[in-house]
Write an enzyme that holds these catalytic residues in place. Structure first.
Site, short mmCIF file in Angstrom:
data_model
loop_
_atom_site.label_atom_id
_atom_site.label_comp_id
_atom_site.label_asym_id
_atom_site.label_seq_id
_atom_site.Cartn_x
_atom_site.Cartn_y
_atom_site.Cartn_z
N LYS A 65 12.36 4.32 26.75
CA LYS A 65 13.19 3.98 25.84
C LYS A 65 13.86 5.60 24.80
O LYS A 65 15.02 5.56 24.84
CB LYS A 65 12.07 3.91 24.61
N ARG A 75 6.18 -0.67 15.48
CA ARG A 75 5.50 -0.69 16.12
C ARG A 75 3.63 -1.30 15.70
O ARG A 75 2.85 -2.00 16.62
CB ARG A 75 4.56 0.44 16.52
N ARG A 108 5.28 12.78 34.01
CA ARG A 108 6.18 13.14 32.88
C ARG A 108 6.23 13.99 32.23
O ARG A 108 4.96 15.33 32.17
CB ARG A 108 6.47 11.92 31.94
N ARG A 154 2.85 16.28 28.08
CA ARG A 154 2.17 15.51 26.70
C ARG A 154 0.68 15.80 27.06
O ARG A 154 0.66 14.81 28.12
CB ARG A 154 2.67 14.84 26.47
N ARG A 185 -3.04 4.05 25.60
CA ARG A 185 -2.24 3.60 24.95
C ARG A 185 -1.41 2.30 25.04
O ARG A 185 -0.74 1.74 24.50
CB ARG A 185 -0.38 5.00 25.21
#
Ligand code: AMP
Length: 216
Positions: A15, A90, A129, A162, A173
């Site tokens: 996204k 969300r 990431r 992160r 998540r």
């Protein structure tokens, strides 16, 4: 071209990456509740301190907090000619709140693009990431490494992982996404706004699919 867009999809679907390309193409702002919350955490503001405990365990921050963030952000003048919501709404409660705040301003959502990627691929993407501390540019250890290890190609700042991109938190998540966010697919589908896009492939090809949807 101007439109109000929601990018829907699980963590790691792309996204944020796609939103950045859409900004260049259409010159409308990206509004990422995740980015706004991470800055609040960094500044140790009251909302940041509260949000951190949820973010660290892969849970959603309470609706009232993120709804207020969006309410304020949508009053800024750069949203007058359109915006890209990345990571909001969300939950169904957030989607209802968004609909009523837009209605109050004579606006509405034009498209909801749902980016689909299977869970194992999402996990591989997210645990590799890397993000730039300064400009937020994203990289991947394997699929999109920086030229110099640990350093942002664009601004030379340090790259970091992160906290919530560690595998265990990522699995939490995904469960949160399934139980609380996936119902929005049905929600927006039932009002005819949902446009699914396959999120597997090159970043440019996926961006082309998004543009096709947006330009009808
Ligand atoms: P993201 O960068 O979009 O993956 O968001 C990182 C984390 O911020 C999420 O795992 C949540 O804890 C929190 N967060 C971001 N957006 C929302 C939202 N709309 N509602 C609740 N929590 C959110």
């Amino acid at each position: 071209m101007s439109f109000n867009l929601i990018l829907l999809g699980p963590p790691g679907a792309g996204k944020g990456t796609q939103a950045k390309l859409l900004i260049e193409r259409y010159h409308i702002p990206q509004i990422s509740t995740g980015d706004i919350l991470r800055s609040a955490v960094k500044e140790q503001s009251r909302s940041g301190i509260k949000a951190k405990e949820y973010m660290d365990r892969g849970a959603l921050v309470p609706d009232d907090l993120v709804i207020e963030i969006i309410r304020e952000r949508l009053t800024l003048p750069d949203t007058a000619t359109g915006f890209i919501l990345d990571g909001f709404p969300r939950t169904v409660a957030q989607a209802d709140a968004l609909a009523s705040m837009l209605e109050g301003n004579g606006k509405s959502i034009d498209h909801v693009i749902s980016i689909t990627v299977d869970n194992e691929e999402l996990i591989q993407r997210v645990i590799g990431r890397l993000t730039c501390r300064s400009c937020g540019q994203g990289y991947h250890l394997v699929f999109d490494p920086p030229v110099v290890s640990g350093v942002c190609n664009l601004c030379g700042s340090e790259l970091y992982q992160r906290d919530d991109d560690k595998e265990e938190t990522m699995r939490a998540r995904l469960l949160t996404y399934e139980s609380q966010t996936a119902p929005l697919i049905e929600y927006y589908g039932s009002i005819g706004l949902l446009r699914p896009v396959d999120g597997v492939g090159s970043i440019q090809d996926i961006n082309g699919s998004l543009a096709k949807v947006l330009e009808g």
